[in-house]
Each structure stands twice: as structure tokens, then as C-alpha cells.
Motif scaffolding. Sequence first.
Motif, PDB file in Angstrom:
ATOM      1  N   UNK A 221      -4.887  -7.144  -8.258  1.00 14.65           N
ATOM      2  CA  UNK A 221      -4.121  -6.498  -7.349  1.00 14.65           C
ATOM      3  C   UNK A 221      -2.837  -7.425  -7.058  1.00 14.65           C
TER       4      UNK A 221
ATOM      5  N   UNK B 268       0.681  -1.311   0.079  1.00 18.24           N
ATOM      6  CA  UNK B 268      -0.414  -0.218  -0.411  1.00 18.24           C
ATOM      7  C   UNK B 268       1.368   1.363   0.108  1.00 18.24           C
TER       8      UNK B 268
ATOM      9  N   UNK C 183      -1.531  -1.095   8.419  1.00 18.85           N
ATOM     10  CA  UNK C 183      -2.085   0.055   8.755  1.00 18.85           C
ATOM     11  C   UNK C 183      -3.534  -0.671   7.130  1.00 18.85           C
ATOM     12  N   UNK C 184      -2.934  -1.202   6.584  1.00 19.41           N
ATOM     13  CA  UNK C 184      -3.978  -2.119   5.576  1.00 19.41           C
ATOM     14  C   UNK C 184      -4.194  -3.203   5.829  1.00 19.41           C
ATOM     15  N   UNK C 185      -5.486  -4.189   5.342  1.00 17.15           N
ATOM     16  CA  UNK C 185      -5.675  -5.143   4.948  1.00 17.15           C
ATOM     17  C   UNK C 185      -6.039  -5.348   3.682  1.00 17.15           C
ATOM     18  N   UNK C 186      -5.611  -4.327   2.548  1.00 16.21           N
ATOM     19  CA  UNK C 186      -6.155  -3.831   1.524  1.00 16.21           C
ATOM     20  C   UNK C 186      -5.908  -6.055   1.103  1.00 16.21           C
TER      21      UNK C 186
END
Lengths: 328, 570
Positions: free
Chosen positions: B184, B7, B155-158
Motif C-alpha cells: 500500500x 489513513x 493519528x496513525x503510523x501505519x
Amino acid sequence: MTRYVLRRIATMVPILLAISIAVFWAANRIARPGGDLAINPRVSPADRADYFESLGLNDPFFVRYLSWLGDFVRGDLGTSLVRNGSDVWPFVRTALANTLVLVSLAVVLSLAAGITIGAISAIRRGSFTDYVATTVSFLGISIPVFWLGLMLQLFFGLYLANWLGITPPLLPTAGLYSPGQQGFDLVDRLRHLVLPAMTLSLQLVAVYSRYMRASLLDVMSSDHIRAARGRGLRERTVVVRHGVRNALIPVTTQAAVDMGQLVGGLIVTEQVFQYPGMGRLFVNAMVGGDYPMLLATTMIVAAAVMLLNLAADLFYGVLDPRIRRGSR
Amino acid sequence: MTATLAVLLLMAACGSDTSTEGSAPETTASAADDAGAPDEGDSSSGGTLVLAVEQWPECVNPVTSCANATWTIWSVLIHYLPRLMELDQTNTYVASSLLVEEPTVANGGLVTADDGTFMLTYRLNPDATWSDGTPITSTDVWFSWRAGLDTTGTLSTIGLDLITDIDHSDPHTAVITFSEPYAPWPTLFSGLLPAHELGPDTDIADKWNDEITVSGGPWIQEEWNQEQHILVPNRSYWDAERIPLVDRVVMVPRQDTDSQLLAVQTGEVMAAFPQPFPGARERITGDLAHQVAEGTYMEGLWINQDAPDRRFDMTRNVRQAVAYALDRERIAEIALGTITADPPVLQCTGWNPGFGPWCQDDFARYTQDAAKVAELLEAEGWTRPDPDGLWVNAEGEELVLAWNTVASNKRREDVQALVVDMTAPLGIGWEIINYDPGELFQNRLPALNYGPVALFANSTNPDPSVANLYDIDGIPTEENEYTGQNFTAYRNQQASDLAFAIDAEVDPDARLELVHELSQILAADVPWIPLYMLPNMIIWDITAVSGPGAYVSSPYGGFFDIFDWTVHPN
């Protein structure tokens, strides 16, 4: 005297409280850690919410403030919001030590130079030396610190080094020590202090020399100086023992007040020279919305200013018995 | 570190292919011969390389908020943490040396099952080891996934949250199962974590805050604190082509462009990767070289269709009229002319990668055209009673647009001044109201309380994943507590559906077609008007160092390839 000191210290408490609320409010208003995540499409709203929750930022304003205050009165300055929960104190301690070293050096140098120049200027009032000193003082007071810092960097770091064909320059233009330096090296540290200390000092020298000149002129026209001369003392003794000594009172008290203000007021100098002191810590904390760090720096600086002001008042009384008697 | 690093790399993201026509890097004449590969004639291996770093990380944990800064990646993590897929010099994802081969449909690495699940198989290089000699295995892939999800304050788990399982029974094969096709996928696992060092607890919030103890990259961390970062070569690095040539790298903080330039000029550092600054072309002289190439951020006009203070609806005709009122070549020249010669106008749609096959000239139709402006506005009932005055609608409102940007940003304020003069003869007026960054980006933008026009930069992604930005359900509202990220309040169901389809299409060719289809819709609807890509810049002293310049446009930053740099003997 003790009651006076205690009373002065007691008045600091509400002032510090008011400052802490104001800073806490401002810090929350200006920035919050990870605020930019809101516009980052690669961070989901759920991740953002979890992140803020982990920092405790979802609690109401006063809950967070009171939590911080409770820790603060117990001597815990809190944990940083942007340093992943690290204690604030080690960062503040290091920055404070760096700033105190710089400020102390600058004030000592400034006092030495300012007192000397001011005294000579007063003794030779109306002479060419006096005019030069007065003009230079005006310039010193008028020059903005950031501009002076940049000029010193350019002169010593670039132009002088180019003229002399030296790389790297004789005096480093930034940092606390040379890149790659491991372990303490006093000479290297001192070299890195020269330009920031010079930047601070030039302005202070101007201020102190003007204080000293005015103060000495005032003292030298007083009755006790005439009495000393009337007793047949040598002029040198009159000036040094009776004139300069008394003229030092306002200069030294001003220096004590300056010390307090400089502890937190080096933001520009520390930014220009990339010096890791309280000013830079404060700016970074403000930009990052790290309010525990911000509050810690602010409270320490505020307390330092008030304590040194108190010290200046007490010192004034010690130096001038008339004031001490008047306070009774 | 996985998704977090992915990310952040995307946040840092991406510049243009430096070989793309119209975006070729500009190198000063004195440095032209010096850029790229080391010059064997006047340099040698060994020595200490000293670099200036613009933003100093507060801490270096790869998963938590510590990593919420591009420079944490550029100056620290990218040099130590191995990646599965990585961006090459054209910013295209390719298999890193950690993989035996790139997963493709043809080699069975990408499989979409009948039940809708998606399986991704990575075959790891058996020679790959951490700096302490421990092999890098599929367990590290599994651990990185779990740490990305389980760490407090991640911070991000996308992307990671779509993974249902990672089979790591074979140390050299990681079989990752997603609950749905995830195009992605190359952006994930861009910084593997050593399970043997950080595990077994997969919450690593309290680890690696100020020290990276084990490396899987070309460098080993010798020291990191708030004053300097020292890297030494990882002599056991398995990728022989990336064994560092110098003995040591020292990075020091220099937190503004003037300090960085001065540090290079005085010889205190050898290179810097500063933000491009006005007058760069004139100020970088003598023994200094600099290279400029399209960089990580694109700047443009955001049009808020739900602006609370709008005096009239920001219809498609009005948005197009604004686009036709602008001379964007002149704007790019004013904004960037002192940094780079002939700065190109950006013609891509917002947030799409500004390079390679993703970027087409969809916005090229928007050149200044007074007749088009008049035609579009008259079609919606606007009139111009005074031929030298402003357009007025049926309700008597003049065509004056409130315009926000960051106060005291000279480049943007120069652009505002230019546009005000530029559009006045065409009957469009502006009300300039600028804010400090915190107010604009943290308070007003997320709440759609801006504009209706705002000028600022946004990062572009190496991967064209834009669903959040054009998702109709993602328009920030009181109901969703302003958590959406469709910051232009753009409502086009077809575009919204396409944006989601792009994320789910794993076939590269089919995905490219979808991207182009969406781009054409966005160019017609004009929710955003692209202006220019902000360039990246690297400066170095040609008497001290050889090698800089190859990764100026990279999301990995200009210091990514310091393993290839050499310093000159004194």
C-alpha cells in the motif's frame, strides 16, 4: 439581605458539584474522542493507545475528574480534547457572547410585545382583540420551536424571496454573518439575528402576554385600584401607573428566569439557524466526547440559571415591598 | 502529514468508478449538460464561489486528532497539501504532478532487495514550489515521515513505521527504504508538509492548529475560523492545469442536510456535498442539479461468531442460510430508492474496494432461495416442525437472531422491518435491539458484544489492505484487551494468511490474484453479507456555478476540483 444572598450562593456550590459529576459521567458514557478509531482498520491498536494516552484518557474516571475539578476551582476551564489542546475558554467566551446577544434581543423584544399585547388584552377583556390575542398566544405556546424556525426559514428565505424575485433572500436563514464577510458589520449581524430572534420571541411573547394579561386582570380587581379610582384619578393613570406597574412584577421576574434558562437552552434554535452559540457548542462537545468543553458550558449555564433565579427573587423583592418586608 | 492523511483518505474512502457498469452516476436532467467541465457559454472566470460544508473541523493540524474527520481533508487539507501519488477520477492511484514519473518495477522505482527490504524511489518535479517560493524537495518527504511518527498524538503510523530510512541527499529524489515489502505504498505521503515552515522539530502537535500558513496546492488559506473558511488562488502553483478559475472560495458550515439544501435553494451557497437523504430525487427541483454516484461507504450485515448472547453457533451453514434468505435487490431499493434510481446490490466482500478490478461478483450467488436455506439448515440438523414457523435445532432453539443497528436511523430501521417480513416465511426470525452510535461503535463492537448480527456501514479503501480485519490473532479478546479489529471473530487461517500476503505483494497483477482468491474464500464463508454502497451526492445551483460533479465518488470529496469550477456573473 447580604446573608440571604451569601446563603443562596453557598447552596450553589454542592449543586454545581453534583452537576459536574453527572455531566462528567454522562460525557464519558456517551462518547469519547476518537472512539471511532477502534473500528478503523487503518489505525493500529498501538496508535490508538498512544492517542488516548496523549489525551489522558487512560487514567481512571475519578483521577480525570479530580484533575479537571482542581483546574476548575483555580479558574482554568481546561483544554479541549478535540481541538488539539486549545484552551476551552476562548471558545466558550465567543459562544456565550453570541448567545447572550441573541437571548437579550429576543427577551427585550418579547417583553415589549408581550407586555403590550397582554395589557391591551386585559384592558379590553372579552373583546375581539382579547380573543385574537388569547388565541394567538395559545398558538405561540403550542408551536414547537424547531418547526417554527423551519417555517420562518422557508417563508423568508425561499417563498418570499421567490415571490419577490430576490436572490439572496432579504433575511439570511443561517449563520452569524454573510459568507465572505470580513470585519464587523452591524447591519449584517442584525440581519442574521432577525429570524432566530423572531423564533425565540414568538414563543416568549405568547408566554409574557398571557402572564401580563392574567397579572393585570388580578391587579385591576384589587383594593388599591378601587381606591385609586375612588380618589378620582383618570382611568389611564390608574391603569398605567397603578395597574401595569404592579402587573409587571411577575412578568419581569419570569423574564429574568427565562434569561438564565435560555443561555443554555437554545440548542434547537441554534441548530436550526446554524448559530454559533452555547447550544451548538454544547451539542458538538457532547457528540465529540469533549468533556472539558462540555463541563465548561454546563457549569456556566448552570451558574447562570442559578444566579439569574437569585436575581429574579431579589428583583421581586425590590418591586414588591410586601415581599421584602416578609423576608425580614 | 503523510500517513495520517493517507489513513483519513482511506477512512473517507472510496466510491466506485463512475464509469463502471451498474454504478454510473445519476445526474438530474436539468443538470446533465452542466456537469463536468465548465460551460464557457454562460460562465466566466473570477467571482466568489460559496460552498456549504457539512462537518466543520474543530482544528486543522494535519497529523493529530484534528485530522480525525473526513471533512478536515475535504474542506481544508486537500486544497493545500501536495501529494506524491493521488487518486484519479476512477479512484486509481497515479503519479501526481509533484512527481516526474510513477515509481514502478520497470523504471527501478520499486525494488525488493535480497535481504527482504523494499526500496521506493520518488523523483520530484523540480518546478514544484511551496506558495512562498521555496522548492518542494525530498527533505519535505523526510520531514513528513518523521512528523508522522514523532508528533504527540499522531493519528496513525501505519506504513510509516515500516520505513527505516529516507535518503534525501538529492533534493529532487527521495529514496525510501522499508524493512519489508509494503504494497500500500501509494497511500503514504498523501499530504506533504513543508520542512522549512514547520521544522526543525518534527513534533508538530502545536503547529497549524487553526491556520495553514504555506500551501503546496492550488489554493492559499486566507482565513479559517469556526464560521468560515476562505481560500484564494495560489497563483504560483506549478501545475498550470489546476490554477483556480475563481477569485475566492468561501466555505460555511451547514451541519445537516436540510440546512444545506435550504442554503442552496435560497442562493446563500452555490453548492453542497451533503449526505444522501431520503426523498432527494423529489426534493431537488427547479434550478438545482444534483449528481449521485456510489460513494465512500458500504453497508452490510456483520455476523459476530463470538456473540456472547448467541443461542446457537453461527456456523458457515447458518451464515449462508441467512444470506440465501435475503432479497438484497429489494433491500437496496427500500434503503436507497428515494435517493437514486435502481440502486445496485453490492457483491464485493467486506472492506475490499467496491470498485475497479478489486471488486468481483463473488456474492452474486446469494439471491433469495428458500430451497437453499432449507438444504443448508437441514444439513446441520435444523428442522421446521411447523411449516409456517421457525427453524429449530436439535437443542430446541429457534432460529432467531439478535440484530443490532443504530437507533433512529430510519434507513436501517426500514431495512430491518423489511427483512423481518422477508425472512419470516423462510423460517428465520429476528430480535431487534438497537443502540445509540456511541454504545454500538465504541462499547459493543470493539468488545464483540453485539449481535450475532449487526447492520452498519464501513468505509472501503482505494487500496485493498484488509489484514487487520481477517487476522485470526486480531479477534478482540480479554487477553489482548480487545485491541484487535477482526470484528466478526472470523477464523480461517488461509484467509488470514492471504490478507497479510496482499499487503506484502508489490506486483500489482500478483496482488490482484491474491485479492480475488481471498474474496472467493470470504464469499464462501460469509463473515459479512454485503448489501449496497451508500451513494455520495452533490447539489448545486445551475444558475450560479458550473463544474461540480466530476469527483462525487472520490475519497477526496466532491469539492476536490473546485479549481476547475466557475461562477456565473449575477
